[in-house]
Design a protein around this motif. Sequence first.
Motif, short mmCIF file in Angstrom:
data_model
loop_
_atom_site.label_atom_id
_atom_site.label_comp_id
_atom_site.label_asym_id
_atom_site.label_seq_id
_atom_site.Cartn_x
_atom_site.Cartn_y
_atom_site.Cartn_z
N ARG A 125 0.92 -0.91 -0.13
CA ARG A 125 0.47 0.03 0.06
C ARG A 125 0.99 0.90 0.28
O ARG A 125 0.44 2.65 -0.22
N PRO A 134 2.69 3.06 -4.31
CA PRO A 134 1.43 3.49 -4.95
C PRO A 134 2.83 3.84 -6.61
O PRO A 134 3.78 4.29 -6.73
N ASP A 140 0.88 6.28 -13.94
CA ASP A 140 1.24 7.41 -13.39
C ASP A 140 0.92 8.18 -14.76
O ASP A 140 1.37 9.91 -14.44
N THR A 149 -6.02 3.07 -6.61
CA THR A 149 -4.43 3.76 -7.13
C THR A 149 -3.38 1.98 -7.60
O THR A 149 -4.37 0.84 -6.64
N LEU A 194 -1.05 -0.28 -7.42
CA LEU A 194 0.38 -0.10 -6.26
C LEU A 194 1.19 -1.05 -7.69
O LEU A 194 1.78 -1.67 -8.28
N ARG A 195 2.69 -0.38 -7.01
CA ARG A 195 3.76 -1.00 -7.44
C ARG A 195 3.90 -2.84 -7.17
O ARG A 195 3.54 -3.36 -6.25
N ILE A 219 -4.63 -3.11 -7.83
CA ILE A 219 -5.21 -1.33 -7.75
C ILE A 219 -5.84 -1.49 -5.91
O ILE A 219 -6.62 -2.83 -6.06
N TYR A 220 -5.88 -1.14 -5.62
CA TYR A 220 -6.88 -0.78 -4.56
C TYR A 220 -7.47 0.54 -4.07
O TYR A 220 -6.66 1.55 -4.53
N SER A 243 -9.50 -4.31 -3.16
CA SER A 243 -7.99 -4.56 -3.83
C SER A 243 -8.84 -5.56 -4.69
O SER A 243 -9.42 -6.43 -4.76
#
Length: 503
Positions: free
Chosen positions: A10, A13, A343, A387, A389-390, A413-414, A421
């Motif tokens: 978390r 991101p 991004d 969002t 997440l990496r 994605i969260y 998620s």
Amino acid sequence: MLKSRLVADRDFPVAPLDRRVFGTFVEHMGRSVYGGIYEPGHPTADENGFRGDVMELTKELGPTIVRYPGGNFLSGYNWEDGVGPKDKRPVKKDLAWGEIETNQFGTNEFMNWCKIADVEPMFAVNLGTRGPDEARNLLEYCNHPGGTYWSDLRREHGYEEPHDIKFWCLGNEMDGPWQICQKTAYEYGRAAKETAKVMRWDCDGLELAACGSSFRDMPTYGAWEYEVLDLTFDQVDYISLHQYFRKEDTGDDWLSFSTTIDKLDNFITEVTSIADAVAAKRRSKKRIMLSLDEWNVWYKTHHGEHLRRPGWPTAPKLIEEVYNFEDALIVGGALITMMNHADRLKAGCLAQLVNVIGPIMTETGGPAWRQTIFHPFALSSRFGHGTVLRTQVETGTFEACGETAPYLVACVIYDAETGQSAIFALNRHETEEMEFEAVLKGLGNREIIEAHELHHADMEAINDKDTPDRVQPAAHSHVSVDGEALKATLKPLSWNVFVTRTA
């Protein structure tokens, strides 16, 4: 069994996912408009002439933004032909696709359709045969409240309130020799700069996209992006990318074809770097975002009569690709790649929506059905909130088409607001099941809400009028959650989505 492990946190991101990556495209080409979204007299048509069955499927598909009216059609289109009383609209030749355009569907009809479909419009202005003056007039017609010639004309046409269109594309594929009024990067960049300038003077709050190269293998690629952005940097917000996935570019075998997903990843990274190089030249903190406003699988109907038919027909069948299960895997993998670039990739348009290389297919006067590629798009749009997440991925790899590619393609994605998620995962291996573990750090103990897999034993399987549900998602039965870890068995050649929430 192949083993793969994914870790996401978390606190690490990529970026919030812009929902406009789940866009589509409607062009005046073939049966995209006429016989697609618009067919007066169809048994399901409403008072506007919009096909109700296509509208229902569109809402199920879940696009967020729709690009209009082209495409190659755009570079020869006079927008004034498509407004006002229908009995006074001119019938003209469309040189882009060799067909007759009746102009019975235009700007206001499209805006009516968008409102019913609950999608945002993405409009494009003609920078082929036309330029800044016609663009500012169209903008005034669409967005100004009233009291001027063009805004009052819109009101005379029955639209008292402005359409308030925010996202505008400055032309289409202007480096392509197939384009009406092909331009050099300098010619196009100057035209786009001046068009953007007057549009911004006319209306506040616009988002403007400049044309990138028509595709990554163009001789102009790279140098075009740099020169165009060097000319338009202060006026535009986006640079566009177009990418079609074709077997002739890779080879017929599955693993080679699947590297088109990796080439898309490279493409996005490269254009981002070019845009940042233009910013660096200026010592500017501004970042140009990316709009992948045409993308899809397209190779079976990329020739001959599929592109143009003799005799100037009206709404002929053009590039009506029949998609199989293999194509659905490519589309699913492309969507994962797009989400992982949250991004910088802020918009995307699956080209197109219906009939013309579309996820929805119709029979004129008859039924509509979901093509195989419908399903990964619909599930991605449905669960792609929050969002990105990496991810740190451990998986096996293969070599094909100059790429060292992972068997697992995945995204996490969260959504902090809901605690939900979504994990999207593609197993590219042709024969081996994948023992898959995803550890979601910092999200607390998880519980499964939904799990879906898209799989079929036959890579050539299609959906058609008689068997519209041959390829469709099924509930995933081999998945469990223990604390922060999700474990599942992924079938070979399967696209999957796992949705969890805080326990």
